[in-house]
Write a protein that holds these residues in place. Sequence first.
Motif, short mmCIF file in Angstrom:
data_model
loop_
_atom_site.label_atom_id
_atom_site.label_comp_id
_atom_site.label_asym_id
_atom_site.label_seq_id
_atom_site.Cartn_x
_atom_site.Cartn_y
_atom_site.Cartn_z
N ARG A 180 0.81 -1.22 0.00
CA ARG A 180 0.00 0.00 0.00
C ARG A 180 0.84 1.27 0.00
NH1 ARG A 180 -3.87 -2.64 -2.17
NH2 ARG A 180 -5.47 -3.49 -0.81
N LEU A 181 1.83 1.28 -0.88
CA LEU A 181 2.56 2.53 -1.09
C LEU A 181 1.82 3.31 -2.17
CD1 LEU A 181 6.17 1.07 -1.16
CD2 LEU A 181 5.02 2.17 0.75
N ILE A 182 2.01 4.63 -2.18
CA ILE A 182 1.35 5.44 -3.20
C ILE A 182 2.30 5.55 -4.39
CG2 ILE A 182 0.45 7.73 -3.73
CD1 ILE A 182 -0.63 7.80 -0.87
N ASP A 183 1.88 4.94 -5.50
CA ASP A 183 2.78 4.83 -6.67
C ASP A 183 3.16 6.17 -7.27
OD1 ASP A 183 2.95 2.11 -6.46
OD2 ASP A 183 1.30 1.72 -7.86
N ALA A 184 2.33 7.19 -7.07
CA ALA A 184 2.62 8.49 -7.68
C ALA A 184 3.73 9.23 -6.93
CB ALA A 184 1.36 9.35 -7.69
N LEU A 185 4.05 8.77 -5.72
CA LEU A 185 5.08 9.43 -4.92
C LEU A 185 6.37 8.61 -4.93
CD1 LEU A 185 2.97 10.50 -1.80
CD2 LEU A 185 3.55 11.87 -3.80
N THR A 186 7.49 9.31 -4.78
CA THR A 186 8.76 8.59 -4.69
C THR A 186 8.83 7.85 -3.36
OG1 THR A 186 9.91 10.41 -3.63
CG2 THR A 186 9.92 10.40 -6.05
N GLU A 188 9.15 10.33 -0.56
CA GLU A 188 7.90 11.06 -0.32
C GLU A 188 6.87 10.18 0.39
OE1 GLU A 188 8.16 14.21 -4.05
OE2 GLU A 188 7.18 12.28 -4.30
N GLU A 222 7.88 10.32 3.87
CA GLU A 222 7.61 11.68 4.41
C GLU A 222 6.14 11.91 4.74
OE1 GLU A 222 8.97 15.12 2.19
OE2 GLU A 222 10.65 13.95 1.44
N LEU A 223 5.27 11.15 4.08
CA LEU A 223 3.84 11.44 4.11
C LEU A 223 3.26 11.64 5.52
CD1 LEU A 223 1.69 11.94 2.01
CD2 LEU A 223 1.27 9.48 1.90
N PRO A 224 3.47 10.68 6.46
CA PRO A 224 2.89 10.89 7.80
C PRO A 224 3.47 12.12 8.50
CG PRO A 224 3.82 8.69 7.60
CD PRO A 224 4.19 9.42 6.36
N ARG A 240 4.56 14.93 6.99
CA ARG A 240 3.98 16.14 6.40
C ARG A 240 2.52 16.30 6.84
NH1 ARG A 240 5.91 19.97 5.03
NH2 ARG A 240 5.31 20.36 2.89
N LEU A 241 1.81 15.16 6.96
CA LEU A 241 0.43 15.24 7.46
C LEU A 241 0.40 15.73 8.91
CD1 LEU A 241 -1.10 11.93 6.02
CD2 LEU A 241 -1.72 14.25 5.37
N ASP A 270 6.89 1.40 -8.02
CA ASP A 270 6.61 0.31 -8.95
C ASP A 270 7.86 -0.37 -9.51
OD1 ASP A 270 7.25 2.52 -10.43
OD2 ASP A 270 5.32 2.66 -11.48
N ARG A 282 7.78 4.05 6.51
CA ARG A 282 6.65 5.00 6.57
C ARG A 282 5.89 4.85 7.89
NH1 ARG A 282 1.99 4.32 2.23
NH2 ARG A 282 1.53 2.53 3.57
N MET A 325 2.27 20.28 2.33
CA MET A 325 1.87 18.92 1.92
C MET A 325 2.69 18.50 0.69
SD MET A 325 0.00 16.36 2.63
CE MET A 325 -0.54 14.88 1.84
N ILE A 326 2.93 17.21 0.63
CA ILE A 326 3.62 16.66 -0.54
C ILE A 326 2.76 16.92 -1.78
CG2 ILE A 326 4.19 14.43 -1.60
CD1 ILE A 326 5.21 13.61 1.18
N ARG A 377 1.75 15.05 -8.65
CA ARG A 377 2.35 13.76 -8.97
C ARG A 377 1.35 12.81 -9.60
NH1 ARG A 377 7.25 13.06 -6.54
NH2 ARG A 377 8.31 15.04 -6.77
N ARG A 431 1.52 11.19 -13.51
CA ARG A 431 1.45 9.77 -13.87
C ARG A 431 0.29 9.47 -14.81
NH1 ARG A 431 4.74 6.33 -11.03
NH2 ARG A 431 3.46 4.50 -11.42
N ASP A 468 -5.50 4.44 -3.01
CA ASP A 468 -4.56 5.50 -2.61
C ASP A 468 -5.21 6.43 -1.58
OD1 ASP A 468 -2.50 4.64 -4.18
OD2 ASP A 468 -2.99 5.92 -5.89
N ILE A 512 -5.49 4.68 1.68
CA ILE A 512 -4.18 4.67 2.37
C ILE A 512 -3.98 6.00 3.10
CG2 ILE A 512 -1.66 4.66 2.04
CD1 ILE A 512 -2.19 2.89 -0.47
#
Lengths: 229, 368
Positions: A100-106, A109, A112-114, A116-117, A147, A161, B1-2, B7, B11, B275, B278
Motif C-alpha cells: 500500500r505505497l502510493i505509486d505516484a510518490l517517490t 515522499e 515523508e507522508l505521515p 507532512r500530514l 513500482d 513510513r 503537503m507533498i 504527482r 502519472r 490511494d 491509504i
Amino acid sequence: MSAPVPVVEASHLSKVFRGAGGSVVRAVADVTLQLRPGEVLLLIGPSGSGKTTLLSLVGCLLPPTTGSLRIGANDVTSLRDDQLAVFRLRHFGFVFQGFRLIDALTVRENVELPLRLSGVRRSAARDRAQALLDEFGLAALAGTFPDVLSGGEKQRVALARALAADPPIVLADEPTGSLDSRAGESVVELLEQSAHSRGKAIMIVSHDARIQRHADAVLEMEDGRVTPR
Amino acid sequence: MIPLARRMIAREKGRFAITALGVGMVVALVLLLFAMSEGVRSEANGYVRDRPIDLWICQKNCTNLIRSSSLMYASLARDLKSERQIESVAPLLRLIGTSRIRGRRATFFVLGFDPAARESRPTLVAGTADLRSGEIVVDRALAAKYGLTLGDSIAIHDRWFAVRGLSEGTNAVITQFVFTSLPDAEQLLGVPGIISYLLVRLRPGASPGRVAADLAQRYPTLAAFTQRQFAENNLEEMETGLLPILMTVAILGALVGGVVLMLLMYSHVLEHQIDYAILKAIGAGQSVVAGVVVRQSLLAVLAGLGAGTVLFLVGAPILRFAVPEIALSMTWRVALVTLGAALLIGLVGAWLPIRRLARIYPAEVFRA
C-alpha cells in the motif's frame, strides 16, 4: 520491575456486519486484549477468523459495535471520523500485506507522508525520511517510484513510513504475505527490532507460523474470538 | 503537503491532457460568447452612444433605435429648431431595406441622414460620409459579409447605390446599418415629409434632463430622451433580445464543462480509491484528501484556461472572417467572467468526486 503500562487496552470488543439481505456476521466477538510498549503480539488464525477486522478495530480504522478501546490514556470509541484520523496519525503506524505505497510518490515522499500530514516542515520531514531509508538500506532508492521496487524493498519502505512519525504502536497485517521467505524474515526482524530497541508496541496479524519465534505473545483467533496460545 | 495532486497528474498525462482539452474547449466557448456579448454592447450601440448630441427625440412610446417604431412629420425639426435652448436639430429616417448582393438576400436598416449635419454622421473606417444622391455608407461587417468594397454598387428596392464609405459601431449582429442621404431614404420609403428621429444638440448651459422633460410635456405625441438614457435603452433592448441567448449557451457550456471534468475526476477517484484509503488510514482527514482532488481539478482548469485562450486567439480571427457580423470584444470583464466560469467549472468538477471520497473508508486498505 513492574510491566509497562499497556498502550492498547481493548475490552469486550465486538464487530457485527449487517448484510443487505438482513444477514448478520459477527466478525469479532467479545475480544479483550492488551498491548504494551516493547511487546510483539502475534495474532494467528485461519482466513475469515476475524484477524484483520480486529486489527482494524485496534487501529481505529473501524468503529466497534460494542466494547471499549483505550489507546494510551484516551477512550477512542466516541471519537468522530476526523478526530480518529488525527489520532491514527499520532499513535499508529501501519504495514499492509499489499504494501500500500502510493505509486505516484517517490520512495522518500511515501516515507515523508505521515510527517507532512503531522505538520512537520518539509526539510525536517525530508531529513527524517532519509535517515530511516539509510537505516533500512534503502538510501539509494529514495528518488525512485515504488513500482520498480522488489516486494521486500516495498515492505521495508512501508515499515519506514509506519515508523516515520514515531508512533507508539505499529500494526502489521500479513507483513510477510507477499514476500519470499528471506525478505519476509528480514521484515519481521525489523519489526521485532522496532519493538525491542525503539519500544514500539507491535501487533502482527499473520498466517505465517515462522513469525511465532519473534513474538512475545501469541493469540489465536477463530470465529471472531481469541484465545491465548 | 507533498505535491500529491501534481504527482498523480504527472502519472496520468493522457487523462490530464484530455481533461484540460475538454475544459479548454469550454473555456474557448465561454470566452467567445462573452466576447460576443461585449461586442454586441460596444458595436451594436456604438452609433447611438457616440453621437455628439444631448437629446434623442422620437414618437411617443418609442424607446430605442433598434426595435421600436417611430414616425414623425419632418416639419417638427423646424419647430424644435426655434426652441430657445436648442442649438441644432438633425433628422434621421429609419426604414428596413432589402437587396440581393452577389446573389444573396440581404436585409438591413437604412438610415437616411443629412450629410451636412455632423450630429448624425456615422463613424467611418474608410471612405466618406459626404453623400450625394445615389451614394451610401455601409456597415463594415455587412460589407465584409457580402464582399463589398468602396466603389461597388448595390440595388436597394430596385434603386442603385454606390458604396462611398464603411462605418463602425453600426452592426447590431442580427442586422446592420446602411446610411443614405435623407432625400434618398424618403424616396425609398415612398412617403415624403416623414422622419423617425431627431438628434438634438442644446445650447451651452442647458440641462438635457430638464429640456427633455419640458419637451415631452409640451409635445404630447413625442418622447424625448437624454443621449445617455437613449443609449441605455438601446443596450437594454439588445440585452433583452440577444444577450440572454448568449448567456444561456455560455452557462450551459460551463455546466457541460463542469460535468465533463466531474466525470473524469470521478473516474480518477474510483481508480485511485486505494490511494485515498491509504491516505485516510495513515491519518489524513477528509479535508486533506478532498484538497488533493480540488487541486487536481483546479490544475486541470488552469491548463484548460491556457488551452482555451489559445483556441480562442486562434479561432476568433477565423470566425470573424467566416461570419463578419459577429462582433467580438475582449475586455477585462470578459477575462474576469471567464476566469470565474473556469473556477466554477473546477469546483463543480470536484463536487461529486469529493462526495465519493467521503464514502471511502480507511479500512478499505485491507481489501485484496
